[in-house]
Design an enzyme around this catalytic site. Structure first.
Site, short mmCIF file in Angstrom:
data_model
loop_
_atom_site.label_atom_id
_atom_site.label_comp_id
_atom_site.label_asym_id
_atom_site.label_seq_id
_atom_site.Cartn_x
_atom_site.Cartn_y
_atom_site.Cartn_z
N GLY A 13 50.81 47.46 62.49
CA GLY A 13 51.71 47.82 61.38
C GLY A 13 51.25 49.04 60.60
N LYS A 17 47.47 50.92 59.73
CA LYS A 17 47.27 52.30 60.16
C LYS A 17 46.87 53.21 58.99
CE LYS A 17 50.98 54.71 61.28
NZ LYS A 17 52.22 54.99 61.98
N ARG A 44 52.38 41.70 67.78
CA ARG A 44 53.37 41.16 68.71
C ARG A 44 53.41 41.99 69.99
NH1 ARG A 44 58.71 39.79 65.59
NH2 ARG A 44 57.36 40.92 64.19
N ASP A 179 45.63 42.78 44.90
CA ASP A 179 46.52 43.56 44.03
C ASP A 179 45.83 44.91 44.01
OD1 ASP A 179 47.39 44.97 41.65
OD2 ASP A 179 48.43 43.13 41.14
N HIS A 180 46.42 45.90 44.68
CA HIS A 180 45.63 47.11 44.92
C HIS A 180 45.32 47.85 43.61
CE1 HIS A 180 49.45 49.33 44.88
NE2 HIS A 180 48.74 50.45 44.76
N HIS A 242 50.97 44.30 39.20
CA HIS A 242 50.10 45.41 38.75
C HIS A 242 50.06 45.56 37.22
CE1 HIS A 242 50.35 46.18 42.92
NE2 HIS A 242 51.42 46.93 42.92
C1 BG6 Z 1 53.28 49.03 45.35
C2 BG6 Z 1 54.77 48.98 45.17
O1 BG6 Z 1 52.71 47.78 45.13
O2 BG6 Z 1 52.72 49.98 44.45
C3 BG6 Z 1 55.38 50.34 45.35
O3 BG6 Z 1 55.33 48.07 46.10
C4 BG6 Z 1 54.70 51.37 44.48
O4 BG6 Z 1 56.77 50.33 45.08
C5 BG6 Z 1 53.19 51.30 44.63
O5 BG6 Z 1 55.16 52.65 44.85
C6 BG6 Z 1 52.50 52.18 43.63
O6 BG6 Z 1 51.14 52.24 43.91
P1 BG6 Z 1 50.24 53.49 43.48
O7 BG6 Z 1 48.86 53.12 43.89
O8 BG6 Z 1 50.79 54.69 44.18
O9 BG6 Z 1 50.40 53.64 41.99
#
Ligand code: BG6
Length: 488
Positions: A13, A17, A44, A179-180, A242
């Site tokens: 996916g 990547k 898959r 949660d990045h 976030h």
């Molecule tokens: C993601 C959302 O979690 O965060 C996106 O699904 C959004 O819609 C993105 O663009 C924003 O992340 P960042 O790190 O670019 O601020």
């Protein structure tokens, strides 16, 4: 760090990547992976190991923050990869996956420590977790852990159902919910800023802070994600996770110890103290908006309803601003304003703490204008901290002017969010992952807003693409006599 197997579902996916392979490679180069490890990709597609490894190499070359890639370093890294084609919904396929994982464990002499990363659509979370459990993959002699990405449910009920199913196969301690935003360096830095600096620690309360503004603005529109975004909107996509995570990180009180347990306990306390909104109060506290046609820089862009895949009558919000009150003795009376949206003027995530300015009048009597002290935390794309002070300018007849003390991380080669988060998960540190309590309490707070939107109790206003958002978001702050800082 203990040797382990990393089993990646969704290995063919986009996220794998763009983010996961480059992050693993950068950790490897920085010597932050265990001395021995195996990485088993699951997808898959009927790929051979060779085809898979080629795609991993290509993704590293294309997306790694390191531009110079040393073949002598890359080759042994790639040797750790193998691939198994599995239909993840079919329990039978997991036997061959288990066989491969065990075979690699033997080959590399690895203890049975297994990290499962689900980089797949959320509808597969449950079935994969259950099949991991039933196939025996999830009963190793060493540790097992699960990493999942948002979305974690689409409302409180679905999040609870999902959690209940996941916890049949993995304990809360074994689940790492990404949660990045919690992987961003400046979000992780909030804790140090607040507690390692006595000057701020002493001021971190309602006696000294007038309001807090948390902004995550984007210039991109819905891109190719209309199918997903139409169902989500900014509330589910950005606020429930976030924005509330950043709010918890800013508002948490000093923990007894700087450990995952103590920090997460403090975050939970914040979320428990956030004042719930009644459905009929949502309209006064939340701005719901959608972008209309406009210009990003010089480029004309269409309005949301004209984006491919979006309904011409769509009521999905691409922008949210909200006023949040935290009813505890530290924050009572301090509004926290959050706002996030797409197709805004700039790409910027930042937190502004506005301090009270009790002596403003004293100076005004002297015909001097002082501005409130501001602590500005630039999260992204610039990373840094700035403090706005009042100071006499010797070159301007000693007039008081705002000066900014600025620290910027500049363009250092900062590891990416995914590198930090993967590294933490691999060594079992869950500080910067969303605990179930946080997820649950966030959904609970968001629920009445979802309901008010569904019943159309909150007007959907529009804002021009390329602007700072709707006027209604400015009115929200005006009610307490404040305005958004740094909207140039
Ligand atoms: C993601 C959302 O979690 O965060 C996106 O699904 C959004 O819609 C993105 O663009 C924003 O992340 P960042 O790190 O670019 O601020």
């Amino acid at each position: 760090m203990e040797p382990m197997s990393f089993v990646l579902f969704g290995a063919t996916g986009d996220l794998a990547k763009r983010k996961i392979f480059p992050a693993l490679f950068n950790l490897y180069v920085d010597k932050k992976l265990p001395a021995a490890f195996s990485i088993v990709g699951v997808g898959r597609r009927a790929w051979s190991d060779t085809a898979f490894i080629q795609s991993v190499e290509q993704s590293i070359r294309e997306f790694s923050r390191r531009h110079e890639i040393d073949q002598a370093v890359l080759a042994p890294f790639l040797a750790a990869f193998s691939y198994v084609a599995v239909d993840v919904t079919d329990a039978a396929g997991y036997a061959s996956l288990l066989e491969r994982v065990e075979q690699r464990e033997k080959e590399f002499n690895l203890p049975q420590n297994r990290m499962f990363y689900l980089s797949v659509a959320p509808e597969y979370f449950e079935v994969i977790a259950a099949n991991i459990q039933e196939s025996g993959l999830g009963s190793p002699q060493g540790w097992k852990r699960l990493i999942i990405e948002k979305p974690f449910g689409r409302d409180l009920q679905s999040a609870e159902d999902l959690n209940q199913k996941l916890t049949k196969a993995f304990t809360e301690e074994e689940i790492y919910r990404i949660d990045h935003y919690l992987g961003k360096a400046m979000v992780q830095n909030l804790e140090a800023l607040e507690f390692a600096n006595p000057v701020f620690a002493a001021l971190w309360n309602n006696r000294h802070i007038a309001n807090v503004q948390i902004t995550a603005s984007e210039t991109v529109g819905v891109e190719e994600r209309a199918g997903f975004y139409e169902q989500a909107g900014a509330l589910r996509d950005m606020v429930q996770n976030h924005m509330l995570q950043m709010l918890m990180m800013v508002a948490m009180h000093i923990p007894k110890r700087i450990t995952a347990t103590d920090i997460r306990a403090q975050k939970r306390k914040v979320m428990e103290a956030v004042r719930p909104l009644k459905i009929e109060e949502v309209a006064q506290n939340v701005v719901r908006a959608q972008y209309s046609a406009g210009q990003i820089g010089e480029t004309p862009v269409v309005g949301y309803r004209d984006e491919p895949g979006v309904s011409p009558a769509s009521m999905t919000e691409t922008y949210i601003a909200a006023r949040v009150w935290i009813d505890d003795p530290f924050w009572r009376g301090v509004p926290f304003y959050i706002r996030t949206g797409k197709r805004l003027k700039e790409k910027a995530t930042r937190i502004v703490i506005e301090f009270k300015n009790p002596l403003e009048r004293l100076y005004r009597e002297q015909q001097e204008k002082t501005l409130p002290n501001l602590l500005i935390i630039n999260v992204h794309p610039e990373e840094g901290i700035a403090l706005q002070l009042n100071s006499k300018n010797p070159a301007n007849s000693g007039k008081i002017e705002p000066v900014t003390v600025d620290f910027s991380a500049g363009h250092q080669d900062v590891p990416e969010a995914y590198e930090r988060l993967l590294f933490d998960a691999l060594r079992g540190d869950s500080t910067y992952f969303a605990h179930w309590n946080e997820v649950r309490l966030s959904w609970k707070w968001v629920e009445p807003i979802l309901a008010a939107f569904e019943r159309n109790l909150v007007p959907l206003v529009s804002y021009e693409a390329g602007s700072h958002g709707p006027e209604a978001a400015r009115d929200l702050l005006r009610e307490e006599g404040f305005s958004w800082w740094l909207d140039h």
